[in-house]
Each structure stands twice: as C-alpha cells, then as structure tokens.
Design a protein around this motif. Structure first.
Motif, PDB file in Angstrom:
ATOM      1  N   LEU A  61      -8.009 -15.720  -4.312  1.00 34.67           N
ATOM      2  CA  LEU A  61      -8.548 -14.787  -3.325  1.00 34.67           C
ATOM      3  C   LEU A  61      -7.801 -13.453  -3.314  1.00 34.67           C
ATOM      4  CD1 LEU A  61     -10.779 -14.739  -1.201  1.00 34.67           C
ATOM      5  CD2 LEU A  61      -9.103 -15.503   0.478  1.00 34.67           C
ATOM      6  N   LEU A  62      -6.471 -13.488  -3.420  1.00 32.98           N
ATOM      7  CA  LEU A  62      -5.679 -12.261  -3.311  1.00 32.98           C
ATOM      8  C   LEU A  62      -5.996 -11.261  -4.424  1.00 32.98           C
ATOM      9  CD1 LEU A  62      -3.460 -10.599  -1.988  1.00 32.98           C
ATOM     10  CD2 LEU A  62      -1.772 -11.909  -3.277  1.00 32.98           C
ATOM     11  N   PRO A  63      -5.984 -11.640  -5.708  1.00 32.19           N
ATOM     12  CA  PRO A  63      -6.338 -10.649  -6.729  1.00 32.19           C
ATOM     13  C   PRO A  63      -7.789 -10.198  -6.655  1.00 32.19           C
ATOM     14  CG  PRO A  63      -6.011 -12.802  -7.725  1.00 32.19           C
ATOM     15  CD  PRO A  63      -5.550 -12.911  -6.313  1.00 32.19           C
ATOM     16  N   LEU A  64      -8.697 -11.070  -6.180  1.00 35.30           N
ATOM     17  CA  LEU A  64     -10.095 -10.664  -6.028  1.00 35.30           C
ATOM     18  C   LEU A  64     -10.225  -9.556  -4.987  1.00 35.30           C
ATOM     19  CD1 LEU A  64     -13.146 -11.006  -6.466  1.00 35.30           C
ATOM     20  CD2 LEU A  64     -13.082 -12.849  -4.760  1.00 35.30           C
ATOM     21  N   VAL A  65      -9.602  -9.746  -3.840  1.00 35.85           N
ATOM     22  CA  VAL A  65      -9.657  -8.741  -2.780  1.00 35.85           C
ATOM     23  C   VAL A  65      -8.949  -7.461  -3.220  1.00 35.85           C
ATOM     24  CG1 VAL A  65      -8.934  -8.227  -0.417  1.00 35.85           C
ATOM     25  CG2 VAL A  65      -9.865 -10.478  -0.971  1.00 35.85           C
ATOM     26  N   THR A  66      -7.804  -7.606  -3.872  1.00 35.85           N
ATOM     27  CA  THR A  66      -7.064  -6.430  -4.327  1.00 35.85           C
ATOM     28  C   THR A  66      -7.861  -5.636  -5.353  1.00 35.85           C
ATOM     29  OG1 THR A  66      -4.987  -7.612  -3.974  1.00 35.85           O
ATOM     30  CG2 THR A  66      -4.902  -5.624  -5.320  1.00 35.85           C
ATOM     31  N   GLY A  67      -8.474  -6.335  -6.310  1.00 36.16           N
ATOM     32  CA  GLY A  67      -9.278  -5.647  -7.312  1.00 36.16           C
ATOM     33  C   GLY A  67     -10.437  -4.896  -6.696  1.00 36.16           C
ATOM     34  N   ALA A  68     -11.107  -5.497  -5.697  1.00 33.66           N
ATOM     35  CA  ALA A  68     -12.210  -4.813  -5.018  1.00 33.66           C
ATOM     36  C   ALA A  68     -11.699  -3.621  -4.213  1.00 33.66           C
ATOM     37  CB  ALA A  68     -12.942  -5.800  -4.111  1.00 33.66           C
ATOM     38  N   LEU A  69     -10.535  -3.776  -3.583  1.00 32.92           N
ATOM     39  CA  LEU A  69      -9.961  -2.681  -2.807  1.00 32.92           C
ATOM     40  C   LEU A  69      -9.610  -1.489  -3.691  1.00 32.92           C
ATOM     41  CD1 LEU A  69      -8.778  -1.600  -0.119  1.00 32.92           C
ATOM     42  CD2 LEU A  69      -6.637  -2.743  -0.726  1.00 32.92           C
ATOM     43  N   LEU A  70      -9.091  -1.750  -4.877  1.00 28.22           N
ATOM     44  CA  LEU A  70      -8.693  -0.665  -5.770  1.00 28.22           C
ATOM     45  C   LEU A  70      -9.880   0.156  -6.253  1.00 28.22           C
ATOM     46  CD1 LEU A  70      -6.013  -2.571  -7.884  1.00 28.22           C
ATOM     47  CD2 LEU A  70      -5.593  -0.699  -6.293  1.00 28.22           C
ATOM     48  N   LEU A  71     -11.061  -0.437  -6.277  1.00 25.58           N
ATOM     49  CA  LEU A  71     -12.257   0.309  -6.682  1.00 25.58           C
ATOM     50  C   LEU A  71     -12.642   1.377  -5.671  1.00 25.58           C
ATOM     51  CD1 LEU A  71     -14.542  -2.551  -8.069  1.00 25.58           C
ATOM     52  CD2 LEU A  71     -13.410  -0.754  -9.385  1.00 25.58           C
ATOM     53  N   MET A  72     -12.132   1.283  -4.461  1.00 25.02           N
ATOM     54  CA  MET A  72     -12.484   2.241  -3.424  1.00 25.02           C
ATOM     55  C   MET A  72     -11.722   3.552  -3.541  1.00 25.02           C
ATOM     56  SD  MET A  72     -12.558  -0.459  -0.226  1.00 25.02           S
ATOM     57  CE  MET A  72     -13.055   0.809   0.947  1.00 25.02           C
ATOM     58  N   PHE A  73     -10.700   3.596  -4.392  1.00 27.78           N
ATOM     59  CA  PHE A  73      -9.877   4.797  -4.521  1.00 27.78           C
ATOM     60  C   PHE A  73     -10.197   5.507  -5.832  1.00 27.78           C
ATOM     61  CE2 PHE A  73      -7.412   1.815  -1.928  1.00 27.78           C
ATOM     62  CZ  PHE A  73      -7.221   2.586  -0.785  1.00 27.78           C
ATOM     63  N   ASP A  74     -10.127   6.827  -5.758  1.00 27.23           N
ATOM     64  CA  ASP A  74     -10.395   7.648  -6.929  1.00 27.23           C
ATOM     65  C   ASP A  74      -9.349   7.392  -8.012  1.00 27.23           C
ATOM     66  OD1 ASP A  74     -10.015  10.514  -8.416  1.00 27.23           O
ATOM     67  OD2 ASP A  74     -12.093  10.188  -7.795  1.00 27.23           O
ATOM     68  N   GLU A  75      -9.769   7.533  -9.274  1.00 29.75           N
ATOM     69  CA  GLU A  75      -8.865   7.273 -10.394  1.00 29.75           C
ATOM     70  C   GLU A  75      -7.691   8.236 -10.437  1.00 29.75           C
ATOM     71  OE1 GLU A  75      -8.537   4.938 -12.931  1.00 29.75           O
ATOM     72  OE2 GLU A  75      -9.817   3.870 -11.533  1.00 29.75           O
ATOM     73  N   ARG A  76      -7.807   9.392  -9.786  1.00 29.71           N
ATOM     74  CA  ARG A  76      -6.701  10.356  -9.799  1.00 29.71           C
ATOM     75  C   ARG A  76      -5.557   9.953  -8.877  1.00 29.71           C
ATOM     76  NH1 ARG A  76     -10.494  15.455  -8.592  1.00 29.71           N
ATOM     77  NH2 ARG A  76     -11.381  13.820  -7.259  1.00 29.71           N
ATOM     78  N   ARG A  77      -5.770   8.964  -8.035  1.00 26.68           N
ATOM     79  CA  ARG A  77      -4.721   8.515  -7.113  1.00 26.68           C
ATOM     80  C   ARG A  77      -3.936   7.374  -7.761  1.00 26.68           C
ATOM     81  NH1 ARG A  77      -7.091   8.245  -1.063  1.00 26.68           N
ATOM     82  NH2 ARG A  77      -4.855   8.420  -0.683  1.00 26.68           N
ATOM     83  N   HIS A  78      -3.264   7.733  -8.842  1.00 23.65           N
ATOM     84  CA  HIS A  78      -2.563   6.724  -9.640  1.00 23.65           C
ATOM     85  C   HIS A  78      -1.437   6.044  -8.865  1.00 23.65           C
ATOM     86  CE1 HIS A  78      -4.735   7.815 -13.241  1.00 23.65           C
ATOM     87  NE2 HIS A  78      -4.393   9.079 -13.108  1.00 23.65           N
ATOM     88  N   LYS A  79      -0.667   6.814  -8.127  1.00 24.00           N
ATOM     89  CA  LYS A  79       0.487   6.254  -7.424  1.00 24.00           C
ATOM     90  C   LYS A  79       0.059   5.245  -6.370  1.00 24.00           C
ATOM     91  CE  LYS A  79       3.683  10.114  -8.141  1.00 24.00           C
ATOM     92  NZ  LYS A  79       4.547  11.132  -7.478  1.00 24.00           N
ATOM     93  N   LEU A  80      -0.994   5.564  -5.620  1.00 28.24           N
ATOM     94  CA  LEU A  80      -1.464   4.654  -4.578  1.00 28.24           C
ATOM     95  C   LEU A  80      -1.984   3.357  -5.192  1.00 28.24           C
ATOM     96  CD1 LEU A  80      -2.198   4.001  -1.661  1.00 28.24           C
ATOM     97  CD2 LEU A  80      -4.372   5.213  -2.009  1.00 28.24           C
ATOM     98  N   LYS A  81      -2.783   3.479  -6.239  1.00 31.12           N
ATOM     99  CA  LYS A  81      -3.339   2.278  -6.876  1.00 31.12           C
ATOM    100  C   LYS A  81      -2.234   1.440  -7.508  1.00 31.12           C
ATOM    101  CE  LYS A  81      -7.475   2.540  -8.612  1.00 31.12           C
ATOM    102  NZ  LYS A  81      -8.687   2.839  -9.375  1.00 31.12           N
ATOM    103  N   ALA A  82      -1.245   2.115  -8.111  1.00 28.11           N
ATOM    104  CA  ALA A  82      -0.134   1.380  -8.708  1.00 28.11           C
ATOM    105  C   ALA A  82       0.672   0.637  -7.640  1.00 28.11           C
ATOM    106  CB  ALA A  82       0.765   2.329  -9.492  1.00 28.11           C
ATOM    107  N   THR A  83       0.880   1.288  -6.495  1.00 28.52           N
ATOM    108  CA  THR A  83       1.635   0.653  -5.417  1.00 28.52           C
ATOM    109  C   THR A  83       0.915  -0.587  -4.898  1.00 28.52           C
ATOM    110  OG1 THR A  83       2.557   2.802  -4.754  1.00 28.52           O
ATOM    111  CG2 THR A  83       2.655   1.016  -3.150  1.00 28.52           C
ATOM    112  N   ILE A  84      -0.391  -0.479  -4.686  1.00 29.56           N
ATOM    113  CA  ILE A  84      -1.167  -1.625  -4.209  1.00 29.56           C
ATOM    114  C   ILE A  84      -1.107  -2.765  -5.229  1.00 29.56           C
ATOM    115  CG2 ILE A  84      -3.487  -2.423  -3.621  1.00 29.56           C
ATOM    116  CD1 ILE A  84      -4.061   0.376  -2.541  1.00 29.56           C
ATOM    117  N   ASN A  85      -1.234  -2.423  -6.497  1.00 32.28           N
ATOM    118  CA  ASN A  85      -1.216  -3.442  -7.550  1.00 32.28           C
ATOM    119  C   ASN A  85       0.133  -4.151  -7.602  1.00 32.28           C
ATOM    120  OD1 ASN A  85      -1.863  -5.000  -9.753  1.00 32.28           O
ATOM    121  ND2 ASN A  85      -2.285  -3.302 -11.115  1.00 32.28           N
TER     122      ASN A  85
END
Length: 546
Positions: free
Chosen positions: A13-37
């Motif tokens: 469940l955790l990687p599924l929710v995280t993967g879906a959440l990361l799709l909501m952010f623009d690709e230019r927000r590398h630091k935010l997506k990396a932190t969440i991952n």
C-alpha cells in the motif's frame, strides 16, 4: 484487529500511494519528489524490519506460524490473501536494503535524466513486495506485471540508442514470458479449479491420472516464465546486455529482479511438488539442477570473456542464478539454507558493483577506451550520458576509496574469505557433500561433483576477471585521471559493502534464520494450515450481539 495486524499490507500500500502522490507534482520539482521518495523508502525499510521480527517470533507454543492477511475479509481459497513467513520477510528486507542505496545514488544526477523516475521506482517496489507476499498465482501474475511495467520505464531511463535497443529487447522478452505465465496459470486452474498456493498444495495429490499430464504441462510452462526472469540458459541471453545498458542505480535495483524468479521457484517447488504431491513429487527438480549447472558454465565463460565491467556483472548474475537454481533442484533443506545465505550476499555485492562501475569508469580516459582493441563489442561504446550536473560534495582520496571498494566487491563476487560470499559458498558445499548426515562410505552422484566443481571454478573465474579489470583500471592506463566522486555516490556503495561485512560478522544468527526458513519451506504444513484456516474478522454487529 489491531493496527499491527494491518502491517502486512503496508509494503504494498505505501509505495502505491507514494507513487500516485508523486504524479501530482510537476517534474521540475525534483527536490520535493526526491524527498517524498526517500522518506517513503525509509519507512518501507522500517516496516520490512518490523515484519522480519514478526516472522521470526515464535508463538506461545514455540511453533512457527504464517501471518495471513485476508483482503476483503474473504477466506482462502476464495479471496485474495497476503502471507508473511520467514522467506517473504527476508525478501522484503533485502528489497528495502537495495532500494535505499540505489535511490540515494540516483539523487546526484540520474533522477533528473528522464520523467517520472520516482513514481516508477515506487511502483517497482510495490510490484516486488506484492510478489513476495501474495498467496495465489493470479495475483502473483498481477504483481509481476506491475514490477515489469515499471521496470520497462526504468530500463529506458536516460535514453540513448544503445539503451533503447537493449530496453526494447528486454520488453519483448518479458512480454513473451508474461504470456507463458498466463497460459500456465490458466492450464493449472483448468485442472485444479484453484490458484491459491496452499489450496493447490492440497489438491495436486488428488488430481486424476488423466489430467496429470495437463497439470505437469501447465506447471512446466509456468516454470519457463519464471526461468526467463531468473536468467537460466538459454533463456537468459538478454540479461547481460540489458543490465549493462541500464543506468547505474537502475541496474543496482534490478539485481533483485532476477531473484524474483528464484524466489517463486524456491517457494513453489517444495510446496506444490514436495513429498505430499503424489505422482508429481519432485516434478522439475532434475531439470532445475541440470539447467542451473549449464547456466553456471555459460556464466563462467561470459565472465572470463567480458571486457566491459557492466557485462561482467551481468554474467555474474547468471552464475549466481545458476548456483541458486541447482541448489533448488537438489530439493533438501541444508542446501536451500546455504543458497539463501548466498542469495543475500551475492545480491548485495552485485548491486554495489553496478554502482561502483560508473565511478570506476571515470578513472579512464574515454578516448583510450575507444582505441582499446580488446574492448567488448557491447560494453564501452556507450555514448556520453546527457545527464544534469551532479549535486553534492566530492570526497578526498578518491582512488584509494574506489580501489578498496573494488577489491571488496572482487572478494565478495569470487567468494573468497573472509567475507560473506565465502560463507555462502562454503555453506552450499557443506550441504552438497553432507545433505542428510551421510556416513563414511556413502557415495555422491556425478551431478553433485560437477556442481561442486562449477561452484569452485566460478569463484576462480570471477577472481581472474575482476583482477584483470582492476589492473586495466587502476594500474595500466597511462592517461588515467582522478575522477570527481560525490559523497552521495560512494556512501550507498559503502553501505552495501558494510551490510556484507555485517552478514559475515553475524553469520551464525543469520545462518540459523536461513536454516529455519529452509526447514519451513520443505515442511510446508504450517504454511498450508495457516492460510486455509486463517479466521475472518468478525463484523461489529456480531461482536456487539453477545
């Protein structure tokens, strides 16, 4: 149910929710997506460790039990079940231990080289964890497709003509394997009427003789799909080229993908075709042993012939897969225990080696590689990567640190003392020569001697190939240069190597865990009863009635 009872589903469940959440952010927000991952991957590792402790904790009666999670509260075999035992918990921890270093390494530059890297990474973890936890064949197919679909995107991450070519081959081969998987599952369901693994183990013995051939054919087709993923010869021809072409952090996490096929074979062989399977007892064991030894021989030749370090690592994966397949084919608990120890050590070592290859290649002048007439045809002609600028702090004494890491990887891959690679091979050899307490005067089969010889020769071949690569990299080049290596690049490699050192230091407790895991695999009554008798959660209305 308490919250601890729901812990089994968190790795899915955790990687599924995280993967879906990361799709909501623009690709230019590398630091935010990396932190969440990174945060999600760390939490996943903590959950895996908690599940390992849960699987290793005996009940009040001092007996092992399998933790069964009924999705939808439907009992087995009618509903979807997730099953946690020692083997699945071990694979969950191993996946997490590989995922975090690969992810940290990618943050220097690789995660910016293509779209949706972090989402694909989390979905890959979801597919892996689901495959290790599921208790039925159809959902195993579903999780296989999830991890394969995400691996397609990661394989092509970074683009480039050679990577695209190897990636397309990888996709086609795995799509064909998926088709075989589905055909095999359909044939088994047509004969038995169930796909729940525990229920299959009960029903296989009572399959009529008229349907036995159809059952064996379905199991054989299903086994071929697993063997394609495991890389058994001649089905693993795609693996060295594909892994060599992949980006370094992708190849590092891909080290666990070939072990998914090994895991399934290790799970299903004693469960479905063990001593209680009637006429199907021992189905496929001889083929696994012979195929594993042929794969070892093919991998040894490839290791010695490879000039590119990436292909050397790819062929070593074939050697390790062959070793594990032959061990499974021997169908006894002591050999399986040694194989499990070897599986963990070899996977950690080859993952570290894939990360190290990119750093070591920076020592050499690219122009010198082009002029080297002995270079592998597919190895070092990769074009310069069009990646973003590296981010991080460079380390001092670069060549010394790289040399120590390279030598450590060489010891682990060759299986030389004192590291865990030697302990794993020694445990396998001990079990091979004394599987059931053979007494003096007992004879061993020819296949046993051949397997032992190949296991020794594989270590010698790895030592020769890695020594040759080290000389070419650190001693031979006149125009060598001191590369710029970042702390976030070398730290994941050091972490993986320290895990191997820890596996050496705590070899006794770890080997006892492996022995208990092997014994439960070859005596699956507890697993079967735990799944088929798992109680449903009572409804609130029924609880309130008394």
């Amino acid at each position: 149910m308490g919250w601890l009872d729901h812990l089994v589903i968190i790795p899915v469940l955790l990687p599924l929710v995280t993967g879906a959440l990361l799709l909501m952010f623009d690709e230019r927000r590398h630091k935010l997506k990396a932190t969440i991952n990174v945060v999600s991957t760390i939490c996943l590792g903590l959950v895996a460790l908690a599940l390992l402790d849960l699987a290793n904790t005996p009940t009040a009666a001092n007996t092992e039990t399998a933790s069964v999670y009924l999705l939808g509260n439907w009992p087995a075999p009618f509903g979807i079940v997730l099953v946690l035992d020692r083997l699945s918990a071990l694979m969950l921890v191993l996946t997490s231990l590989l995922a975090l270093p690969a992810l940290i390494y990618s943050l220097s530059r690789w995660h910016k080289s293509g779209p949706h890297f972090h989402t694909l990474f989390q979905l890959l973890l979801m597919g892996l964890n689901g495959a290790f936890l599921t208790g039925d064949l159809f959902n195993l197919f579903v999780f296989f497709e999830v991890l394969l679909a995400s691996s397609y995107g990661l394989m092509l991450h970074g683009s480039g003509p050679l990577r695209v070519k190897a990636g397309l081959h990888y996709i086609v081969i795995n799509l064909a394997a998926s088709s075989l998987f589905l055909i095999g599952v359909a044939m088994i369901y047509g004969v038995t009427g169930t796909l729940n693994m525990a229920d299959l183990a009960v029903r296989i013995a009572s399959v009529p003789d008229a349907d036995r051939m159809l059952l064996d054919a379905g199991a054989g087709i299903l086994g071929i799909a697993f063997l394609v993923k495991a890389g058994m010869w001649p089905l693993g021809f795609w693996l060295p080229t594909a892994y060599n072409a992949a980006a370094a952090p992708v190849a590092a996490i891909f080290a666990i993908l070939s072990k998914v096929g090994i895991y399934v074979l290790m799970r299903l062989s004693p469960l479905l075709f063990g001593a209680e399977a009637g006429a199907s007892t021992g189905f496929g064991d001889e083929w696994l042993m012979v195929g594993g030894m042929v794969t070892m021989a093919f991998g040894i030749i490839g290791v010695l012939a490879s000039q590119a370090k990436g292909r050397l690592a790819g062929f070593y994966i074939l050697v390790s897969s062959g070793t594990l397949l032959a061990s499974i084919g021997m169908a006894n608990a002591p050999t399986t225990a040694g194989a499990l120890f070897y599986l963990v050590s070899s996977t950690l070592a080859v993952s570290a080696f894939f990360l190290l290859i990119e750093l070591v290649d920076r020592v050499q002048d690219p122009a010198a590689n082009v002029l080297a007439v002995t270079m592998d045809a597919y190895g070092d002609d990769m074009e310069e990567e069009e990646a973003a600028e590296e981010v991080g702090v460079a380390i001092p004494a670069t060549l010394v640190i790289l040399g120590i890491c390279f030598a450590s990887c060489g010891l682990l891959l060759a299986g030389l003392p004192p590291l865990s690679g030697f302990i794993g091979k020694f445990a396998i050899l001990t079990a091979v020569f004394n599987p059931n307490g053979l007494t003096q005067g007992s004879t061993l089969s020819l296949s046993t001697w051949v397997f032992a010889g190949l296991l020794v020769v594989s270590g010698l071949a790895a030592m020769i190939a890695i020594t040759r690569a080290g000389i070419q990299t650190f001693w031979a080049p006149i125009e060598g240069r001191v590369p710029r290596v970042l702390l976030m690049e070398i730290a994941p490699i050091a972490f993986l190597l320290m895990l191997c050192v820890g596996q050496t230091i705590f070899g006794g407790p770890i080997m006892r865990y492996m022995e208990q895991t092997a014994q439960s695999l070859h005596a699956p009554e507890t697993y079967i009863q735990g799944v088929l008798t798992a109680p449903r959660v009572p409804s609130p209305a029924k609880e309130a009635a008394p």
